[in-house]
Design a protein around this motif. Structure first.
Motif, short mmCIF file in Angstrom:
data_model
loop_
_atom_site.label_atom_id
_atom_site.label_comp_id
_atom_site.label_asym_id
_atom_site.label_seq_id
_atom_site.Cartn_x
_atom_site.Cartn_y
_atom_site.Cartn_z
N LEU A 110 0.80 -1.23 0.00
CA LEU A 110 0.00 0.00 0.00
C LEU A 110 0.83 1.27 0.00
N PHE A 111 2.08 1.20 0.50
CA PHE A 111 2.86 2.44 0.66
C PHE A 111 4.13 2.51 -0.18
N ASP A 112 4.52 1.43 -0.80
CA ASP A 112 5.73 1.45 -1.63
C ASP A 112 5.32 1.53 -3.10
N PRO A 113 5.50 2.69 -3.74
CA PRO A 113 5.05 2.83 -5.14
C PRO A 113 5.85 1.97 -6.12
N THR A 114 6.99 1.42 -5.68
CA THR A 114 7.79 0.58 -6.57
C THR A 114 7.42 -0.90 -6.45
N PHE A 115 6.47 -1.22 -5.59
CA PHE A 115 6.08 -2.62 -5.37
C PHE A 115 5.51 -3.20 -6.66
N LYS A 116 5.99 -4.38 -7.04
CA LYS A 116 5.60 -5.01 -8.31
C LYS A 116 4.92 -6.35 -8.08
N GLU A 117 4.36 -6.88 -9.14
CA GLU A 117 3.69 -8.18 -9.11
C GLU A 117 4.62 -9.28 -8.57
N GLU A 118 5.85 -9.29 -9.01
CA GLU A 118 6.77 -10.33 -8.54
C GLU A 118 7.07 -10.19 -7.05
N ASP A 119 6.96 -8.98 -6.51
CA ASP A 119 7.14 -8.79 -5.07
C ASP A 119 6.02 -9.46 -4.28
N VAL A 120 4.82 -9.47 -4.85
CA VAL A 120 3.70 -10.15 -4.19
C VAL A 120 4.03 -11.63 -4.06
N GLN A 121 4.45 -12.23 -5.16
CA GLN A 121 4.75 -13.67 -5.14
C GLN A 121 5.90 -13.98 -4.18
N GLN A 122 6.90 -13.12 -4.14
CA GLN A 122 8.03 -13.33 -3.21
C GLN A 122 7.53 -13.32 -1.78
N ARG A 123 6.61 -12.41 -1.44
CA ARG A 123 6.05 -12.32 -0.08
C ARG A 123 5.17 -13.53 0.23
N VAL A 124 4.44 -14.02 -0.76
CA VAL A 124 3.61 -15.21 -0.57
C VAL A 124 4.48 -16.40 -0.19
N VAL A 125 5.54 -16.61 -0.94
CA VAL A 125 6.44 -17.74 -0.68
C VAL A 125 7.11 -17.56 0.68
N PHE A 126 7.58 -16.36 0.97
CA PHE A 126 8.26 -16.10 2.24
C PHE A 126 7.32 -16.34 3.42
N ALA A 127 6.11 -15.77 3.37
CA ALA A 127 5.16 -15.91 4.48
C ALA A 127 4.77 -17.38 4.69
N THR A 128 4.53 -18.09 3.60
CA THR A 128 4.16 -19.50 3.70
C THR A 128 5.29 -20.32 4.30
N ASN A 129 6.51 -20.11 3.80
CA ASN A 129 7.65 -20.85 4.34
C ASN A 129 7.94 -20.49 5.79
N LEU A 130 7.86 -19.22 6.11
CA LEU A 130 8.08 -18.79 7.49
C LEU A 130 7.07 -19.45 8.42
N PHE A 131 5.84 -19.46 8.02
CA PHE A 131 4.80 -20.04 8.86
C PHE A 131 4.95 -21.54 8.99
N MET A 132 5.28 -22.20 7.89
CA MET A 132 5.41 -23.67 7.92
C MET A 132 6.68 -24.13 8.64
N ASN A 133 7.76 -23.36 8.49
CA ASN A 133 9.06 -23.84 8.96
C ASN A 133 9.62 -23.05 10.14
N GLY A 134 9.09 -21.89 10.42
CA GLY A 134 9.61 -21.08 11.53
C GLY A 134 10.83 -20.28 11.14
N CYS A 135 11.26 -19.44 12.05
CA CYS A 135 12.39 -18.53 11.80
C CYS A 135 13.72 -19.25 11.67
N MET A 136 13.88 -20.31 12.41
CA MET A 136 15.18 -21.01 12.40
C MET A 136 15.50 -21.57 11.03
N HIS A 137 14.48 -21.92 10.29
CA HIS A 137 14.70 -22.46 8.95
C HIS A 137 15.18 -21.40 7.98
N GLN A 138 15.00 -20.13 8.30
CA GLN A 138 15.35 -19.05 7.40
C GLN A 138 16.85 -18.72 7.42
N LYS A 139 17.60 -19.32 8.35
CA LYS A 139 19.05 -19.02 8.47
C LYS A 139 19.79 -19.38 7.20
#
Length: 190
Positions: free
Chosen positions: A161-190
């Motif tokens: 909503l606030f970053d005018p440079t936000f693109k379609e591919e950024d949405v998909q990157q956030r979807v993957v990140f949020a899903t993986n973070l939720f499924m695997n937790g923070c420790m998996h992100q190392k």
């Protein structure tokens, strides 16, 4: 309600959505909504007795569509990870598709009881849909987990909503990140 009345009702809500989204609740006049809908101002008041009532009806329709679409989308996923990804995609794409209408989310009627009731009802239904999905996946505390997942997504929507440079591919990157973070937790992100 007859088809003509239903069509007019939807025309009014569509016009209100555009104007409230572009200008905000307080800056939008009922006469502008009537003009955009192609009806007389008096006709508008036959459907909605106040601007607050119109905003609440418009929001309720939007919430109903959101919940229907996410419920249908979740039926398509087979694994919990796929369904979480569907939920994340739906949530973030909803805001991405409305990024030109940020005033809908930040300039709404203050302390309107009908509006507050619509928001509470929507959130309870949204959390229940996600909690049921997590409960089916065998998780304990599914309601708290659902609230946590929505919290992650709601923080990510702020970039949209606030970053005018936000693109379609950024949405998909956030979807993957949020899903993986939720499924695997923070420790998996190392």
């Amino acid at each position: 309600m007859s088809q003509v009345q239903g069509d007019k009702w939807n025309l009014i809500l569509d016009a209100a959505y555009e104007l409230f989204g572009a200008n905000g609740f307080y800056e939008t006049k009922m006469s502008e909504i009537a003009d955009r809908a192609g009806i007389a101002k008096g006709t508008l008041y036959l459907y909605f007795s106040s601007k607050e009532q119109l905003f609440a009806a418009m929001t309720k329709r939007d919430f109903e569509q959101f919940l229907e679409q996410i419920a249908n989308g979740l039926q398509q996923g087979e694994s919990l990870k796929e369904r979480l990804s569907v939920a994340a995609s739906h949530h973030l794409r909803y805001f991405y598709d409305r990024r030109d209408y940020t005033k809908l989310f930040f300039m709404m009627p203050n302390n309107d009881p009908e509006m507050l009731q619509e928001i509470q009802s929507f959130m309870a239904q949204y959390i229940r849909i996600l909690a049921d999905m997590l409960d089916d996946g065998g998780f304990t505390e599914p309601k708290l987990l659902a609230k946590s997942f929505v919290g992650i997504l709601d923080m990510m929507k702020m970039d949209i909503l606030f970053d005018p440079t936000f693109k379609e591919e950024d949405v998909q990157q956030r979807v993957v990140f949020a899903t993986n973070l939720f499924m695997n937790g923070c420790m998996h992100q190392k």
